[in-house]
Motif scaffolding. Structure first.
Motif, PDB file in Angstrom:
ATOM      1  N   GLY A 130       1.325   6.965  10.034  1.00 39.02           N
ATOM      2  CA  GLY A 130       0.855   5.595  10.198  1.00 39.02           C
ATOM      3  C   GLY A 130       0.589   4.960   8.849  1.00 39.02           C
ATOM      4  O   GLY A 130       0.570   5.615   7.808  1.00 39.02           O
ATOM      5  N   SER A 131       0.360   3.636   8.852  1.00 35.45           N
ATOM      6  CA  SER A 131       0.105   2.912   7.612  1.00 35.45           C
ATOM      7  C   SER A 131      -1.156   2.067   7.767  1.00 35.45           C
ATOM      8  O   SER A 131      -1.578   1.730   8.878  1.00 35.45           O
ATOM      9  N   TRP A 132      -1.763   1.734   6.630  1.00 33.92           N
ATOM     10  CA  TRP A 132      -2.976   0.930   6.612  1.00 33.92           C
ATOM     11  C   TRP A 132      -2.903  -0.076   5.467  1.00 33.92           C
ATOM     12  O   TRP A 132      -2.130   0.091   4.511  1.00 33.92           O
ATOM     13  N   THR A 178     -12.394  -5.622   8.004  1.00 33.20           N
ATOM     14  CA  THR A 178     -11.655  -4.618   8.765  1.00 33.20           C
ATOM     15  C   THR A 178     -10.363  -4.232   8.067  1.00 33.20           C
ATOM     16  O   THR A 178      -9.843  -4.958   7.209  1.00 33.20           O
ATOM     17  N   LEU A 179      -9.872  -3.045   8.444  1.00 34.69           N
ATOM     18  CA  LEU A 179      -8.583  -2.559   7.969  1.00 34.69           C
ATOM     19  C   LEU A 179      -7.488  -2.992   8.931  1.00 34.69           C
ATOM     20  O   LEU A 179      -7.705  -3.080  10.141  1.00 34.69           O
ATOM     21  N   ARG A 216     -13.307  -0.682  10.596  1.00 34.63           N
ATOM     22  CA  ARG A 216     -13.777  -0.993   9.254  1.00 34.63           C
ATOM     23  C   ARG A 216     -13.570   0.211   8.341  1.00 34.63           C
ATOM     24  O   ARG A 216     -13.325   1.326   8.801  1.00 34.63           O
ATOM     25  N   ILE A 217     -13.697  -0.026   7.032  1.00 34.77           N
ATOM     26  CA  ILE A 217     -13.549   1.071   6.074  1.00 34.77           C
ATOM     27  C   ILE A 217     -14.560   2.165   6.353  1.00 34.77           C
ATOM     28  O   ILE A 217     -14.239   3.363   6.357  1.00 34.77           O
ATOM     29  N   LEU A 230      -9.166   3.729  -0.035  1.00 33.82           N
ATOM     30  CA  LEU A 230      -9.045   2.582   0.860  1.00 33.82           C
ATOM     31  C   LEU A 230      -9.378   1.279   0.156  1.00 33.82           C
ATOM     32  O   LEU A 230      -8.796   0.221   0.468  1.00 33.82           O
ATOM     33  N   GLN A 231     -10.285   1.300  -0.801  1.00 36.19           N
ATOM     34  CA  GLN A 231     -10.707   0.094  -1.507  1.00 36.19           C
ATOM     35  C   GLN A 231      -9.916  -0.151  -2.786  1.00 36.19           C
ATOM     36  O   GLN A 231     -10.260  -1.032  -3.563  1.00 36.19           O
TER      37      GLN A 231
END
Length: 821
Positions: free
Chosen positions: A286-288, A296-297, A317-318, A337-338
Motif C-alpha cells: 500500500g501507499s501513503w 489525516t494521512l 491520523r499520523i 511519516l512527517q
C-alpha cells in the motif's frame, strides 16, 4: 417670415449634426467598449487555453511518477528470489504479471553487470546483451527517465542494501500523447472558431452596435466562458486526486466533445488506479501521503488491508498509525511519516493489527520540498513482508542445511571453510579438513531399503556431532559423505586423534530395522597451509586422501601426501590415454582356459581384457579400475562380447563345439538397459547357444540396484550362464545364489594361493566348494599354480580350475594352438 421660423432649419441642421456627432460618439464609445471587452475576453480565453493544456500535462506526469514509484519497490521484492535462483520460468511469470498490471512497452531483467537475463519471452533474443544502467541508480532504489517514446523506469532488484540486478520497464506515452494531442487539437479548434466568431461579431457589432454586441457577449459567456471555467475547475479536482468528478456534456459542440474526452481520461486514470490497488492488495502493498497542515494521512486501500481495517474506517491520523507500531519503532515511524528525512529511507518494523496479530512491514518514505527547504509533502509505501521473511528464513535453511540430518550442507560448509582459510592466512595456525565416507553403506541401503539407509545416516550424523566441538563444523556433503573442519590444530588437538574419534564414534552397532548393523568410515585428512595454499586444492587433496584410506581397508584414515597427488595425476593421464586407446581400438582380449580338475579336459575359456603388448603393456590392475571409476567400462561391453563370440566361433571351427566363454561384467555394465539386446545380437551373429556364454559378476554386483537384478533374471531366462566371481571377498547374501539361478562359484585366487600354508584359507576354499556342491552348481578355482594345489582341490571336490599351472592368458591364435596341442 419670422425669426423663429428662420431659425428652425439651422436648429435641425444643428440637431442633426449633434445627433450625428452624438451617434458617432456613442458608436465609437460602444465600439471602444466592445473592443476592450473583446480584448479582455480574447486574452483571458487564450490564457485559459494554455493553463488547461499545461494542467492536464502536469496531472498526467505527476500521476505516472507516483504510480511508477509505488510499483518499483513492490516489483523489486517480487523479482528478488527468482533472479537470485535464476529461475527463468518464475522470472517470465513475473514479467507476464507486470505486463498485465502496467501494460508497459517492454520489460527487461538485468543482472548486476547490466546483462540481459530475460525479456519475458521464450525466445529471449537479447539474453546476455549489456544494457547501460544509470550511475545514479546506485544512490537510489529507482529512477525514472524520459525517452522519446515515454518514460523509462529503472529500479534495483535487491534485498536490503545488496543489489543482485536491475529491472528496466519502458512505458509508451503514445496513448497519453494521443489523448493530450486530441485535447490540444479540440482546444485549438475551439480557439480557431472563437477567433472567427470574434471577428464576425466585431464586424457585425460595428454595424448593429449595442444589441448585437450584447447578444454576442451573452453568447460568448454562455457557450465558451462557462465551459472553460468548468474545465479549469475539473483540472483542479483531478490534480487533487478526485478522479470521480465529471464535466457536464450536454452540448454537442467541440467543447462538449472536449468535456467528454476529459471524462474518459479521468475514467481511464481511475481504472489504472483500481488495477494498481488490486496489485497492491495481492502483494500486501500500500501507499501513503501526508501534507503539512493536514490532520489525516491519505492511505491506499492496501494499507487498510495491512492494518486489518475496513476501507470505510474514518481517516487515519499520523498518531493512529504510529500507535500501531511496537513502542521501540514509533519515533522512527513518526519521523518518516512527517518527512523528517532529507533522503529516501526504508526500514522494517513490527505492527499490531486491529485483530491483535503481529506483522512485519517494510515502510519506505521520501519527502518533497520547495527550493527554500519547506516541506510540501511526504509519501511512500508500506508492504507486509511477514510471509516473505518466513519464506526467506526457510529458503536460507534449505540453502545451507541438509534436510535429512540437519547438518550444514555443502554450500554452508564451503563458506565457513573459506572464512577459516582467510582467517588462518591473516593470523597463522592450521586448519584440518576431514573427508569421511561410510564403508558398505550402499550395500546396506540397497539390501534394506532407503528408509533404513536414511535412519542410518541420521544416527551416524548424531554420533559424529556429539564428538565434535561447538566451534568445529561438521557437514553432510551428500550421499554417505561427511566433512569436518577444525581450526586451531595443535599438538593437543592432533588430526590423528580426531580421526580415531570419528572412526570410534561409528564403531558401535546401529540398532535399526530390528537388527544390528555395523558401519565403519574411511577418513581422508588434508591440512592448510601445509597441503594446499587455496581452498579448492585443499578440498581436492582431502578427497584424494579419503580414497587412499578406502584402499587401506575399512575403518582407516590417511593423510594427504605428495605421493597421493602424483598417483591422482597419473590416474588422470591414464584415463586420457584410455580414452584414446578406446577410440583407436587398442584394447584386446586374452583367453585363459578352464579345465576339469580330474582330467584337465578344456571346458571353457575366460576372456580377460588387455592393453598393449610386451614392455608397453599396462597391467589390468591399473587400467581396469580407471575404466570402472570413469564410466568408460560401458564402452567396452559390446566389443568384448563380440570378440568373445568370435573366439568361440573360431574354436568351434577347430572342433571344440562345446567350449564356453566367460566374460567379466562390472556393476556398471550389468545395469546397462541395452545389455540384454547386445548379448542376444552376439549369440545370433556367431550362432552360439546361450549356455556357451557365461557372465561373471562379483557377489556385490547383484546388490547394486534393481536394473542389475532385472538383467540377471533376464539372462537366466535367456539361458545364459551366471557365475559369481571372487566369491567370499564381498558383502555376501546367500539367498541371491538361488534367487538368480547362479551356475558357478569362483573361489578367489587370494584363498587358493595360501591354501596349502594357511589353515583359514584352506577352510574357506573347502567351505565355498562345499557350498557350491550342496547347491548343485559348479565350483571354479582361480590362480592354481602348483600341482599340490590342484591335488588338494580335487580332494575337496572342486569341479574346474584355471591358472598358470594350466596356461597363462593368451591371444586367440595361441589359444587355438594350445587347444590343438
Amino acid at each position: 417670415m419670422s425669426a423663429d421660423e428662420a431659425s428652425m432649419p439651422a436648429f435641425r441642421r444643428l440637431s442633426t449634426k449633434y445627433a450625428v456627432a452624438i451617434a458617432a460618439v456613442l458608436l465609437l464609445g460602444m465600439a471602444l467598449v466592445l473592443a476592450l471587452a473583446g480584448y479582455f475576453v480574447y486574452r483571458g480565453t487564450n490564457e485559459l487555453r494554455d493553463e488547461l493544456a499545461a494542467s492536464f500535462s502536469e496531472i498526467q506526469g505527476q500521476y505516472d511518477q507516483r504510480t511508477l514509484r509505488a510499483s518499483s519497490t513492490y516489483l523489486s521484492r517480487r523479482l528478488f528470489n527468482p533472479l537470485y535462483h535464476l529461475d527463468m520460468t518464475a522470472l517470465n511469470a513475473e514479467i507476464a504479471r507486470i505486463n498485465a498490471w502496467l501494460e508497459p512497452r517492454s520489460v527487461l531483467i538485468l543482472d548486476e553487470q547490466g546483462r540481459v537475463v530475460t525479456d519475458g519471452t521464450l525466445a529471449n533474443a537479447g539474453h546476455g546483451r549489456i544494457e547501460s544502467v544509470p550511475e545514479r541508480l546506485s544512490e537510489q532504489p529507482s529512477l525514472i527517465e524520459e525517452t522519446e517514446n515515454g518514460d523509462r523506469l529503472y529500479f534495483r532488484i535487491a534485498h536490503g542494501d545488496e543489489a543482485i540486478g536491475y529491472g528496466r520497464i519502458d512505458f509508451s506515452d503514445a496513448r497519453e500523447r494521443a489523448l493530450l494531442k486530441g485535447v490540444h487539437a479540440q482546444i485549438e479548434a475551439a480557439w480557431e472558431r472563437f477567433e472567427d466568431w470574434f471577428l464576425s461579431i466585431g464586424a457585425i457589432g460595428l454595424i448593429v452596435a449595442l444589441l448585437v454586441s450584447l447578444a454576442i457577449g451573452w453568447r460568448l459567456s454562455v457557450s465558451l466562458s462557462r465551459p472553460l471555467r468548468e474545465m479549469s475547475d475539473a483540472a483542479e479536482q483531478f490534480a487533487s486526486g478526485n478522479l470521480s468528478h465529471q464535466l457536464p456534456t450536454q452540448a454537442e459542440d467541440e467543447l462538449g466533445r472536449l468535456a467528454a474526452s476529459l471524462n474518459r481520461m479521468a475514467a481511464d486514470l481511475q481504472k489504472a488506479g483500481r488495477v494498481l490497488h488490486r496489485a497492491q492488495e495481492i502483494a500486501a502493498f500500500g501507499s501513503w501521503e501526508w501534507r503539512p497542515g493536514r490532520e489525516t494521512l491519505q492511505l491506499s486501500h492496501g494499507v487498510y488491508l495491512i492494518l486489518g481495517l475496513d476501507s470505510g474506517t474514518e481517516p487515519y491520523r499520523i498518531d493512529d498509525l504510529v500507535q500501531a507500531a511496537i513502542p521501540q519503532d514509533r519515533d522512527q515511524l513518526a519521523q518518516v511519516l512527517q518527512g523528517a528525512f532529507e533522503t529516501t529511507v526504508s526500514f522494517e518494523l513490527r505492527i499490531q493489527r486491529r485483530d491483535g496479530a503481529l506483522r512485519i512491514v517494510r515502510i519506505k518514505g521520501e519527502s518533497e520540498c520547495e527550493e527554500n527547504g519547506r516541506l510540501v509533502a511526504s509519501f511512500g509505501t508500506i508492504q507486509d513482508i511477514t510471509e516473505q521473511q518466513q519464506a526467506q528464513v526457510q529458503l536460507m535453511r534449505l540453502a545451507n542445511f541438509d534436510t535429512l540430518t540437519g547438518l550444514p550442507n555443502r554450500n554452508l560448509f564451503y563458506d565457513r571453510l573459506r572464512h577459516a582459510v582467510q582467517k588462518t592466512r591473516r593470523n597463522g595456525g592450521q586448519v584440518a579438513l576431514f573427508f569421511l565416507d561410510l564403508d558398505r553403506f550402499k550395500e546396506i541401503n540397497d539390501a534394506l531399503g532407503h528408509d533404513v539407509g536414511d535412519a542410518l545416516l541420521r544416527t551416524a550424523a548424531q554420533r559424529l556431532s556429539d564428538m565434535v566441538r561447538d566451534c568445529d563444523t561438521l557437514a553432510r556433503m551428500g550421499g554417505d559423505e561427511f566433512t569436518l573442519m577444525i581450526e586451531g590444530v595443535s599438538a593437543t588437538l592432533s588430526p590423528s586423534a580426531v580421526a580415531c574419534k570419528l572412526i570410534d564414534a561409528l564403531s558401535a552397532p546401529f540398532e535399526l530395522a530390528g537388527q544390528e548393523l555395523f558401519v565403519s568410515a574411511s577418513v581422508g585428512i588434508a591440512l592448510f597451509p601445509q597441503d594446499a595454499d587455496d581452498l579448492e586444492t585443499l578440498i581436492k587433496h582431502a578427497d584424494i586422501a579419503m580414497y587412499a584410506a578406502k584402499e587401506k581397508g575399512e575403518g582407516s584414515f590417511h593423510f594427504f601426501t605428495s605421493a597421493l597427488q602424483r598417483a591422482a595425476s597419473e590416474r588422470l593421464v591414464l584415463e586420457h590415454q584410455l580414452r584414446a586407446a578406446l577410440d583407436q581400438g587398442e584394447l584386446r582380449l586374452h583367453f585363459q582356459p578352464q579345465v576339469r580338475v580330474e582330467d584337465a579336459v578344456p571346458v571353457g575359456i575366460e576372456a580377460l581384457l588387455r592393453w598393449g603388448d610386451g614392455e608397453s603393456s599396462v597391467s589390468p590392475g591399473r587400467f581396469v579400475p580407471v575404466l570402472e571409476s570413469s564410466g568408460l567400462i560401458t564402452r567396452v561391453t559390446q566389443p568384448v562380447l563380440r570378440e568373445a563370440g568370435a573366439a568361440l566361433a573360431a574354436s568351434r571351427a577347430r572342433g571344440f563345439a562345446d567350449l564356453r566363454v566367460s566374460v567379466n561384467l562390472s556393476a556398471r555394465q550389468l545395469r546397462q538397459p541395452e545389455l540384454i539386446g547386445q548379448i542376444e545380437s552376439t549369440l545370433a551373429e556367431f550362432d552360439l547357444r546361450p549356455e556357451q556364454l557365461e557372465i561373471e559378476i562379483t557377489e556385490s554386483t547383484l546388490l547394486d540396484n534393481e536394473q542389475c537384478q532385472s538383467n540377471a533374471v533376464q539372462l537366466a531366462a535367456l539361458g545364459v550362464r551366471l557365475a559369481i566371481d571372487d566369491f567370499g571377498t564381498g558383502y555376501s547374501s546367500l539367498t541371491y545364489l538361488k534367487r538368480f539361478d547362479v551356475d558357478a562359484l569362483k573361489v578367489d585366487r587370494s584363498f587358493v594361493k595360501d591354501m596349502l600354508d594357511d589353515q583359514d584359507d584352506a577352510l574357506i576354499v573347502h567351505a565355498v566348494v562345499g557350498l557350491a556342491s550342496g547347491l548343485g552348481i559348479e565350483s571354479v578355482a582361480e590362480g592354481v599354480e602348483l600341482a599340490a594345489q590342484r591335488a588338494q582341490l580335487r580332494k575337496q571336490g572342486c569341479d574346474l580350475i584355471q591358472g598358470y599351472l594350466i596356461a597363462r592368458p593368451m591371444p586367440l591364435p595361441e589359444l587355438l594352438d594350445w587347444l590343438d596341442a
